[in-house]
Structures are given as C-alpha cells and as structure tokens.
Design a protein around this motif. Structure first.
Motif, mmCIF file in Angstrom:
data_model
loop_
_atom_site.group_PDB
_atom_site.id
_atom_site.type_symbol
_atom_site.label_atom_id
_atom_site.label_comp_id
_atom_site.label_asym_id
_atom_site.label_seq_id
_atom_site.Cartn_x
_atom_site.Cartn_y
_atom_site.Cartn_z
ATOM 1 N N GLU A 52 8.000 -2.103 -12.812
ATOM 2 C CA GLU A 52 8.870 -2.926 -11.971
ATOM 3 C C GLU A 52 8.473 -2.845 -10.500
ATOM 4 N N LEU A 53 8.160 -1.632 -10.020
ATOM 5 C CA LEU A 53 7.745 -1.478 -8.629
ATOM 6 C C LEU A 53 6.456 -2.242 -8.340
ATOM 7 N N VAL A 54 5.497 -2.171 -9.261
ATOM 8 C CA VAL A 54 4.236 -2.902 -9.081
ATOM 9 C C VAL A 54 4.499 -4.406 -9.071
ATOM 10 N N ALA A 55 5.342 -4.870 -9.980
ATOM 11 C CA ALA A 55 5.655 -6.299 -10.028
ATOM 12 C C ALA A 55 6.350 -6.769 -8.750
ATOM 13 N N TYR A 57 6.470 -4.958 -5.548
ATOM 14 C CA TYR A 57 5.855 -4.605 -4.266
ATOM 15 C C TYR A 57 4.340 -4.590 -4.277
ATOM 16 N N GLY A 58 3.742 -4.640 -5.450
ATOM 17 C CA GLY A 58 2.287 -4.599 -5.541
ATOM 18 C C GLY A 58 1.771 -3.199 -5.801
ATOM 19 N N GLU A 59 0.522 -3.146 -6.195
ATOM 20 C CA GLU A 59 -0.086 -1.872 -6.589
ATOM 21 C C GLU A 59 -0.274 -0.919 -5.410
ATOM 22 N N ASP A 60 -0.733 -1.418 -4.277
ATOM 23 C CA ASP A 60 -0.993 -0.525 -3.141
ATOM 24 C C ASP A 60 0.279 0.140 -2.626
ATOM 25 N N ALA A 61 1.335 -0.641 -2.431
ATOM 26 C CA ALA A 61 2.591 -0.067 -1.940
ATOM 27 C C ALA A 61 3.170 0.923 -2.943
ATOM 28 N N THR A 62 3.084 0.589 -4.216
ATOM 29 C CA THR A 62 3.605 1.488 -5.245
ATOM 30 C C THR A 62 2.793 2.773 -5.294
ATOM 31 N N ALA A 63 1.481 2.669 -5.151
ATOM 32 C CA ALA A 63 0.633 3.869 -5.143
ATOM 33 C C ALA A 63 0.970 4.753 -3.944
ATOM 34 N N ARG A 64 1.219 4.152 -2.784
ATOM 35 C CA ARG A 64 1.604 4.949 -1.605
ATOM 36 C C ARG A 64 2.926 5.668 -1.860
ATOM 37 N N ALA A 66 4.100 6.541 -4.825
ATOM 38 C CA ALA A 66 3.833 7.586 -5.820
ATOM 39 C C ALA A 66 3.176 8.806 -5.202
ATOM 40 N N GLU A 67 2.404 8.617 -4.154
ATOM 41 C CA GLU A 67 1.753 9.748 -3.480
ATOM 42 C C GLU A 67 2.764 10.704 -2.854
ATOM 43 N N THR A 68 3.987 10.261 -2.617
ATOM 44 C CA THR A 68 5.019 11.124 -2.037
ATOM 45 C C THR A 68 5.723 11.972 -3.093
#
Length: 84
Positions: A52-55, A57-64, A66-68
């Motif tokens: 849902e987050l990828v859909a 906000y996109g992959e880059d924002a979701t990956a950032r 997830a890094e937290t």
C-alpha cells in the motif's frame, strides 16, 4: 515521528492511526483464532502495508521510510510488553 528525509505524506492524524491500528489488530486476532500462525499473519500484514505504501508514495519514499525501522525496532518503538 517520521524523519525529515521521508515525505510528510506518511504522517496522518493520531486518531486515524489509532482507529486503523484497532482494525488491523482485530483482523490479526481473527486470523490467529482461525488457526493462522501469528508469524504468517505478521508477514502478510507487513507485505500488505508495504504494498500500500509503495502504491501510494512510490518505491523510493517507502524505502526511505523502511530505513528508519531498525532504529525504531531496537529502540522499543514496537514493544508492547515489559522488557527485563
């Protein structure tokens, strides 16, 4: 709190988060009562959440975002029981 490196769109009001968590917790409990292993429920919930987050906000924002998570996990951000 979400770091400045993650878009503000990940933030939502506290009441909405509380209600959403309640719904997810109920669904999780129902799955477990139906005999689905808690670990399977947790992995499915994480997959659905990241999907849902990828859909949204996109992959880059979701990956950032997830890094937290490692720091938040190690810091007790998801711990609900007392630690010894």
């Amino acid at each position: 709190m979400i770091p400045d490196t993650v878009p503000a769109a990940f933030e939502s009001d506290a009441e909405s988060k509380r209600l959403a968590l309640g719904l997810v917790t109920e669904a999780f409990a129902e799955g477990c009562l139906d005999g689905i292993d808690g670990d399977c429920m947790a992995q499915a919930a994480l997959f659905a959440a990241f999907q849902e987050l990828v859909a949204t906000y996109g992959e880059d924002a979701t990956a950032r975002y997830a890094e937290t998570l490692p720091e938040r996990i190690r810091g007790g951000g998801f711990t609900t029981t007392l630690q010894h």
